[in-house]
Design a protein around this motif. Structure first.
Motif, short mmCIF file in Angstrom:
data_model
loop_
_atom_site.label_atom_id
_atom_site.label_comp_id
_atom_site.label_asym_id
_atom_site.label_seq_id
_atom_site.Cartn_x
_atom_site.Cartn_y
_atom_site.Cartn_z
N GLN A 149 30.37 31.25 34.13
CA GLN A 149 30.60 31.62 32.38
C GLN A 149 31.06 33.15 32.42
N LEU A 150 31.19 33.82 33.37
CA LEU A 150 32.01 35.24 33.10
C LEU A 150 33.55 35.21 32.74
N SER A 151 33.84 36.14 31.92
CA SER A 151 35.50 35.81 31.53
C SER A 151 36.11 36.59 32.74
N GLN A 152 37.48 36.70 32.55
CA GLN A 152 38.30 37.05 33.57
C GLN A 152 37.95 38.49 34.03
N ASP A 153 37.92 39.29 32.97
CA ASP A 153 37.52 40.73 33.00
C ASP A 153 36.27 40.92 33.65
N GLU A 154 35.11 40.22 33.27
CA GLU A 154 33.91 40.30 33.79
C GLU A 154 33.95 40.00 35.41
N LEU A 155 34.55 38.61 35.74
CA LEU A 155 34.43 38.32 36.89
C LEU A 155 35.36 39.41 37.88
N ALA A 156 36.19 40.10 37.41
CA ALA A 156 37.08 41.07 38.26
C ALA A 156 36.14 42.18 38.40
N GLU A 157 35.27 42.49 37.26
CA GLU A 157 34.42 43.87 37.49
C GLU A 157 33.24 43.52 38.39
N PHE A 158 32.64 42.12 38.37
CA PHE A 158 31.69 41.67 39.24
C PHE A 158 32.43 41.49 40.71
N LEU A 159 33.25 41.12 40.91
CA LEU A 159 34.03 41.07 42.36
C LEU A 159 34.10 42.52 42.67
N GLU A 160 34.36 43.40 42.02
CA GLU A 160 34.53 44.84 42.54
C GLU A 160 33.42 45.16 42.78
N TRP A 161 32.25 44.91 42.13
CA TRP A 161 31.06 45.47 42.51
C TRP A 161 30.62 44.70 43.59
N LEU A 162 30.69 43.36 43.94
CA LEU A 162 30.20 42.91 45.17
C LEU A 162 30.97 43.19 46.38
N ASP A 163 32.17 43.57 46.17
CA ASP A 163 32.93 44.18 47.41
C ASP A 163 32.21 45.35 47.81
N ASN A 164 32.13 46.38 46.60
CA ASN A 164 31.44 47.55 47.17
C ASN A 164 29.97 47.47 47.75
N PHE A 165 29.14 46.49 47.08
CA PHE A 165 27.92 46.35 47.69
C PHE A 165 27.87 45.71 49.07
N GLN A 166 28.89 44.91 49.46
CA GLN A 166 29.11 44.37 50.73
C GLN A 166 29.39 45.47 51.67
N GLU A 167 30.22 46.21 51.10
CA GLU A 167 30.76 47.54 52.10
C GLU A 167 29.74 48.53 52.15
N SER A 168 28.75 48.69 51.36
CA SER A 168 27.63 49.48 51.52
C SER A 168 26.49 49.04 52.59
#
Length: 65
Positions: free
Chosen positions: A12-31
């Motif tokens: 249900q996320l917009s494209q911008d929200e999805l991009a923000e979420f994916l960036e957060w998820l990537d950072n979370f996985q790296e941590s």
């Protein structure tokens, strides 16, 4: 929250929200990865690999990249 609920919310996320979420998820996985490496270092699980790398370096078997 279940995986199914998370999947539904992500869809249900917009494209911008999805991009923000994916960036957060990537950072979370790296941590998480960083934390695991630190734990492995403290537990000595990487000692043999470190010794092999130091030996190769001291023997001149390494090249600058």
């Amino acid at each position: 929250m279940s995986i199914t609920e998370i999947q539904t919310a992500v869809k249900q996320l917009s494209q911008d929200e999805l991009a923000e979420f994916l960036e957060w998820l990537d950072n979370f996985q790296e941590s998480l990865w960083d934390k695991q490496i630190e734990e492995d270092l403290k537990a000595g699980k990487l000692d043999s690999l470190i010794q092999q790398a130091e030996k190769a370096f001291n023997e001149g078997k390494c090249q600058e990249i």
